[in-house]
Design a protein around this motif. Structure first.
Motif, mmCIF file in Angstrom:
data_model
loop_
_atom_site.group_PDB
_atom_site.id
_atom_site.type_symbol
_atom_site.label_atom_id
_atom_site.label_comp_id
_atom_site.label_asym_id
_atom_site.label_seq_id
_atom_site.Cartn_x
_atom_site.Cartn_y
_atom_site.Cartn_z
ATOM 1 N N VAL B 229 10.331 -14.436 3.874
ATOM 2 C CA VAL B 229 9.442 -13.715 2.973
ATOM 3 C C VAL B 229 8.314 -13.020 3.739
ATOM 4 O O VAL B 229 8.011 -11.860 3.512
ATOM 5 N N HIS B 230 7.726 -13.748 4.679
ATOM 6 C CA HIS B 230 6.548 -13.166 5.331
ATOM 7 C C HIS B 230 6.919 -11.981 6.213
ATOM 8 O O HIS B 230 6.124 -11.075 6.408
ATOM 9 N N GLU B 231 8.157 -11.955 6.731
ATOM 10 C CA GLU B 231 8.548 -10.806 7.546
ATOM 11 C C GLU B 231 8.856 -9.596 6.674
ATOM 12 O O GLU B 231 8.603 -8.449 7.043
ATOM 13 N N ALA B 232 9.404 -9.859 5.487
ATOM 14 C CA ALA B 232 9.663 -8.767 4.549
ATOM 15 C C ALA B 232 8.349 -8.087 4.173
ATOM 16 O O ALA B 232 8.260 -6.871 4.050
ATOM 17 N N TRP B 233 7.329 -8.886 4.033
ATOM 18 C CA TRP B 233 5.994 -8.383 3.715
ATOM 19 C C TRP B 233 5.549 -7.396 4.799
ATOM 20 O O TRP B 233 5.073 -6.299 4.517
ATOM 21 N N ALA B 234 5.750 -7.798 6.054
ATOM 22 C CA ALA B 234 5.345 -6.941 7.173
ATOM 23 C C ALA B 234 6.139 -5.629 7.161
ATOM 24 O O ALA B 234 5.587 -4.555 7.391
ATOM 25 N N VAL B 235 7.443 -5.697 6.878
ATOM 26 C CA VAL B 235 8.272 -4.489 6.829
ATOM 27 C C VAL B 235 7.732 -3.525 5.781
ATOM 28 O O VAL B 235 7.561 -2.326 6.011
ATOM 29 N N LEU B 236 7.444 -4.075 4.620
ATOM 30 C CA LEU B 236 6.946 -3.274 3.509
ATOM 31 C C LEU B 236 5.654 -2.549 3.891
ATOM 32 O O LEU B 236 5.469 -1.366 3.612
ATOM 33 N N LEU B 237 4.779 -3.290 4.539
ATOM 34 C CA LEU B 237 3.492 -2.708 4.923
ATOM 35 C C LEU B 237 3.668 -1.641 5.994
ATOM 36 O O LEU B 237 3.074 -0.577 5.937
ATOM 37 N N GLU B 238 4.521 -1.942 6.971
ATOM 38 C CA GLU B 238 4.704 -1.005 8.072
ATOM 39 C C GLU B 238 5.345 0.293 7.603
ATOM 40 O O GLU B 238 4.961 1.378 8.003
ATOM 41 N N ALA B 239 6.364 0.153 6.734
ATOM 42 C CA ALA B 239 7.088 1.346 6.280
ATOM 43 C C ALA B 239 6.293 2.089 5.214
ATOM 44 O O ALA B 239 6.651 3.193 4.836
ATOM 45 N N ASP B 258 6.620 -4.334 -4.164
ATOM 46 C CA ASP B 258 5.468 -4.898 -3.449
ATOM 47 C C ASP B 258 4.794 -5.978 -4.296
ATOM 48 O O ASP B 258 4.274 -6.952 -3.776
ATOM 49 N N THR B 259 4.842 -5.808 -5.608
ATOM 50 C CA THR B 259 4.234 -6.817 -6.471
ATOM 51 C C THR B 259 4.978 -8.144 -6.359
ATOM 52 O O THR B 259 4.369 -9.205 -6.271
ATOM 53 N N ASP B 260 6.314 -8.093 -6.332
ATOM 54 C CA ASP B 260 7.095 -9.333 -6.157
ATOM 55 C C ASP B 260 6.648 -10.055 -4.897
ATOM 56 O O ASP B 260 6.468 -11.270 -4.881
ATOM 57 N N LEU B 261 6.490 -9.274 -3.846
ATOM 58 C CA LEU B 261 6.158 -9.886 -2.564
ATOM 59 C C LEU B 261 4.723 -10.379 -2.521
ATOM 60 O O LEU B 261 4.417 -11.406 -1.959
ATOM 61 N N LEU B 262 3.857 -9.611 -3.132
ATOM 62 C CA LEU B 262 2.447 -9.982 -3.124
ATOM 63 C C LEU B 262 2.229 -11.325 -3.807
ATOM 64 O O LEU B 262 1.372 -12.106 -3.437
ATOM 65 N N LYS B 263 3.065 -11.581 -4.813
ATOM 66 C CA LYS B 263 2.949 -12.849 -5.518
ATOM 67 C C LYS B 263 3.296 -14.013 -4.600
ATOM 68 O O LYS B 263 3.071 -15.142 -4.921
ATOM 69 N N HIS B 264 3.931 -13.749 -3.513
ATOM 70 C CA HIS B 264 4.504 -14.826 -2.722
ATOM 71 C C HIS B 264 4.076 -14.824 -1.283
ATOM 72 O O HIS B 264 4.854 -15.153 -0.397
ATOM 73 N N THR B 265 2.858 -14.426 -1.037
ATOM 74 C CA THR B 265 2.549 -14.381 0.373
ATOM 75 C C THR B 265 1.098 -14.694 0.658
ATOM 76 O O THR B 265 0.229 -14.534 -0.180
ATOM 77 N N SER B 266 0.854 -15.193 1.808
ATOM 78 C CA SER B 266 -0.515 -15.307 2.291
ATOM 79 C C SER B 266 -0.388 -15.405 3.793
ATOM 80 O O SER B 266 0.219 -16.314 4.319
ATOM 81 N N GLN B 267 -0.926 -14.427 4.448
ATOM 82 C CA GLN B 267 -0.514 -14.185 5.822
ATOM 83 C C GLN B 267 -1.166 -15.038 6.884
ATOM 84 O O GLN B 267 -0.519 -15.456 7.830
#
Lengths: 199, 599
Positions: B229-239, B258-267
């Motif tokens: 999950v946390h790497e997907a977050w990084a991909v989303l942000l980078e792209a 991005d909302t799905d991912l935001l619900k599930h992350t804390s970096q």
């Protein structure tokens, strides 16, 4: 026949503050204007309007007023002339309520300015936070007789008394925002439900 | 307090302080000011969600769930984002003290989320608020694993259209299917999102008859289903995209937003953990304490509660411990028999936020009795490294180099404390019974068995309760709070809860170490009423938060963090919450004293 007064938050209030080059509306110039509207009880900072005013011939800025607002004639030269500024003010006030802190100062300046520029003063409804401060204090005395002294009418003092944060004073727009916030608090304190309860 | 106008105040408040100027200026244009007197209900669970992000300038807001206070937000704190992100009102929000707040509309908030740092701030806050909003409901097991594969977040299969479809067709399908993107068949496939409708159709003056192939993006930026999950977050942000197709075996499994991912992350914690795992050598230990302190500060600012933060800190400390022992083993050679490194006290309970004195011990298998020197040397190196990393040595603390023994020795020691509860023994038992194995492969079941037998040990339990009741909130508190009195948050607030929770947990045979888990176990077993339990849990959380905020402030000012708080320095809201908290802890202690007949 009675016309019922609208709910207090139905009209649009335009909080307005002027910085002037002295305290005498017949001699001293308006040097800046700040306005911000309250719609449905919410202050809309995005619609704020503020401008400096180009000095008028024969109306110098009094040195003692410079200490407060820190504006000098040189700052103002490229600003729009009073007439253009007042047209902007009037356009906003159209149909709304003028909200000021101490109408005894701002109103004469507005009226005199309009007269000088050959513009009609359309007599908007006025709500004055100074009146509201006095009424809030009277109301408190009702419930607690023999209580406090005369409340401070100073904008910053009154804000402190009612738990609002300190803002930098003597900037027309910031003072307009300060007045608007104080108005929202006082409206609640005096329990005003309709516009007529505020005037 | 400096005099700041609304815009300057927002600008200086995290996370707005890190926004690029142009993004911030855009948001400032739609800034609004509201005022609500105390008692106003801002939002009610299940009803209309909030439509703005609020920043408190003056006053306080209480977040509640089923009448229980979860959090009191004060000056500089933000709320409304759970509403905005989930589209639901998950908590009640009530004005606690007359509220002056600045707010920005939801669509502006969404726009600001394109900034990674800004979004990260809310990701952290969101997790806890969602967690706390669910805490008292039946789905309390909700937990997000940042290392879980991203496919676990995919809730539905992707919606497709043919490449002959028009923009109008695509829009209709998106509305019926209630999605914000559709995939377009083709080689390679493409994607059309609601943003494209705005930017590439409406803004360009195109009509609904436009073919989707004219506005689609391809090839699509996508991720493999097994990606954490946390790497997907990084991909989303980078792209810099908002929709991320998730692929498995070359097929699109679904589309994450991005909302799905935001619900599930804390970096933050993830990043530091990676760092710890890659620490090259002992020379790199000294910065560790500062890194953890910074992370704790940012998580706290992000709205995470201290209990959750402590969980992250424990993970990091554990990773560090493994690394340190790995170096020690490399120096001394492979351990002759299996061993276990025990974390004790707050570290054992996973309740440490800022690094405190070392509390640890080492246990090794009985067959290694002749290798005592090896393990003492191992412990010595590990203790030294921990000091270098910022865990102070303390004369009163327990360090593995002095507490290093075989499993049988330890079992006898444990059994001795329980069988013959002297005052000193009970004190040691209190610290050692919070043990947790952090590293090593030795099975500690024989030690746990002794703890499991405690429910039948009346005399020991009573001694343990008596000792716990040595720590009490100050008496006559209600009368004295307004003076300039000092309060020791640890001794007079937090320790009373931790100690008594330990008694209750052990009394009901719970194997949990954490204070909150112990309280919950005692409540399930009927030893505590649900209301008293909720009040104590709430108080405990509050005191931890207050102490942490105070200590972080001290650190930021270059002072040594302490547990002592001066009551004249806290705001009115804080004072009344403090008062309520200490009162509920005191009344719980009174009940315990009665139940165990100790005074």
């Amino acid at each position: 026949m009675f016309f019922s007064s609208p709910p207090w938050d139905l009209p649009v209030y335009w909080a307005l503050d002027l910085e002037t080059g002295g305290l005498d509306a017949r001699q001293d110039p308006i040097i800046s204007v700040g306005m911000v509207p309250i719609r449905a009880g919410v202050i809309q900072l995005g619609e704020a309007f503020s401008t400096l005013v180009r000095p008028e011939a024969g109306r110098p800025i009094k040195p003692e007023s410079v200490r407060a607002h820190q504006l000098l004639a040189g700052d103002l030269r490229k600003s729009p002339p009073l007439r253009a500024v007042l047209l902007e003010v009037d356009r906003r006030l159209e149909g709304g309520v003028l909200l000021v802190h101490n109408q005894g100062i701002d109103l004469p300046f507005l009226k005199d300015g309009h007269a000088r520029c050959g513009l009609p003063w359309k007599k908007p409804r006025v709500v004055d936070t100074v009146d509201l401060i006095v009424r809030a204090a009277t109301r408190r005395r009702l419930f607690r007789p023999g209580g406090e002294e005369m409340p401070s009418l100073n904008l910053g003092e009154a804000r402190r008394v009612h738990g609002l944060p300190d803002y930098q004073a003597h900037d027309a727009l910031t003072d307009a925002v300060s007045t608007a916030e104080l108005f929202l608090v006082l409206r609640h304190v005096i329990g005003a439900k309709r516009l007529r309860d505020l005037r | 307090m400096t005099a700041l106008d609304p815009v300057s105040f927002i600008r200086s408040t995290p996370p707005f302080d890190s926004l690029p100027q142009d993004l911030f200026d855009g948001a400032a244009k739609s800034l609004e000011v509201i005022y609500h007197p105390a008692g106003t209900k801002l939002v009610t669970v299940g009803e209309e969600p909030l439509k703005h992000l609020y920043v408190i300038r003056k006053g306080a807001v209480r977040l509640e769930r089923a009448g229980q206070t979860l959090q009191v937000l004060e000056e500089g704190e933000t709320f409304g984002y759970t509403s905005l992100i989930t589209g639901k009102a998950t908590l009640d929000g009530v004005v606690e003290e007359d509220l002056l707040a600045y707010r920005i509309p939801g669509q502006e908030f969404t726009r600001l989320l394109s900034d990674a740092r800004f979004a990260g701030h809310f990701a952290a806050g969101l997790a806890t608020r969602l967690e706390s909003s669910l805490e008292h409901s039946p789905v309390a097991t909700f937990r997000v694993d940042l290392l879980a594969p991203v496919e676990t977040l995919v809730r539905r299969s992707a919606v497709w259209v043919d490449d002959t479809a028009t923009v109008g067709d695509a829009a209709r399908i998106m509305v019926t299917e209630r999605v914000s993107s559709v995939l377009v068949r083709g080689e390679p496939p493409g994607i059309v999102t609601d943003r494209d409708f705005r930017m590439r159709v409406l803004a360009k003056g195109l009509g609904p008859e436009t073919l989707v192939t004219r506005i689609l993006s391809r090839p699509m930026k996508s991720v493999e289903s097994s990606l954490p999950v946390h790497e997907a977050w990084a991909v989303l942000l980078e792209a810099n995209v908002h929709h991320l197709p998730v692929m498995r075996d070359g097929e699109v499994l679904g589309v994450l937003t991005d909302t799905d991912l935001l619900k599930h992350t804390s970096q933050g914690p993830v990043a530091i953990q990676r760092l710890v795992e890659k620490l090259p050598d002992r020379g790199s230990l000294p910065g560790y304490s500062r890194k953890v302190t910074e992370m704790v500060a940012s998580l706290l600012a992000g709205g995470l509660n201290p209990v959750v933060i402590a969980g992250f800190v424990a993970q990091l400390n554990d990773a560090l411990m493994k690394r340190i022992l790995h170096w020690a083993e490399a120096d001394l050679g492979k351990p002759p028999v299996p061993y276990a490194w025990l974390a004790l006290g707050s570290e054992g309970r996973q309740e440490q936020t800022l690094l405190t004195d070392q509390d640890n011990a080492l246990v090794f298998a009985d067959e290694g009795a002749s290798s005592r020197e090896y393990f003492t040397a191992l412990a010595d190196r590990a203790n030294t490294d921990l000091s270098a990393a910022g865990f102070p040595r303390c004369p009163g603390g327990y360090m593995a180099r002095n507490h290093c023994g075989t499993l049988s020795e330890w079992r006898d020691r444990f059994a001795g404390w329980v069988a013959d509860p002297t005052a000193e023994g009970v004190l040691e038992a209190a610290i050692f019974f919070d043990f947790r194995s952090v590293a090593g492969s030795l099975d500690l079941a024989p030690l746990q068995e002794i703890l499991d037998g405690i429910p039948r040990r009346e005399a020991f339990l009573r001694s343990l309760v008596r000792q716990a009741l040595d720590f009490r909130p100050p008496p006559l508190l209600l009368l004295r709070l307004r003076g300039g009195n000092d309060l020791d948050l640890k001794r007079q607030g937090i320790a009373p809860v931790v100690f008594l929770a330990r008694c209750y947990g052990l009394a009901v045979g719970s194997q949990a170490r954490g204070t909150l888990e112990r309280l919950r176990a005692a409540t399930r077993a009927g030893l505590m009423g649900p209301e008293a339990s909720a009040a104590v849990i709430d108080s405990y959380r509050y005191l931890l938060g207050l102490r942490l905020r105070m200590q972080l402030k001290a650190i930021a000012e270059g002072k040594a963090p302490t547990n002592v708080i001066s009551l004249s320095q806290v705001s009115g809201v804080e004072r009344s919450r403090l008062k309520d908290s200490l009162r509920s802890i005191g009344s719980w202690q009174d009940k315990a004293a009665y139940r165990y007949q100790v005074s």
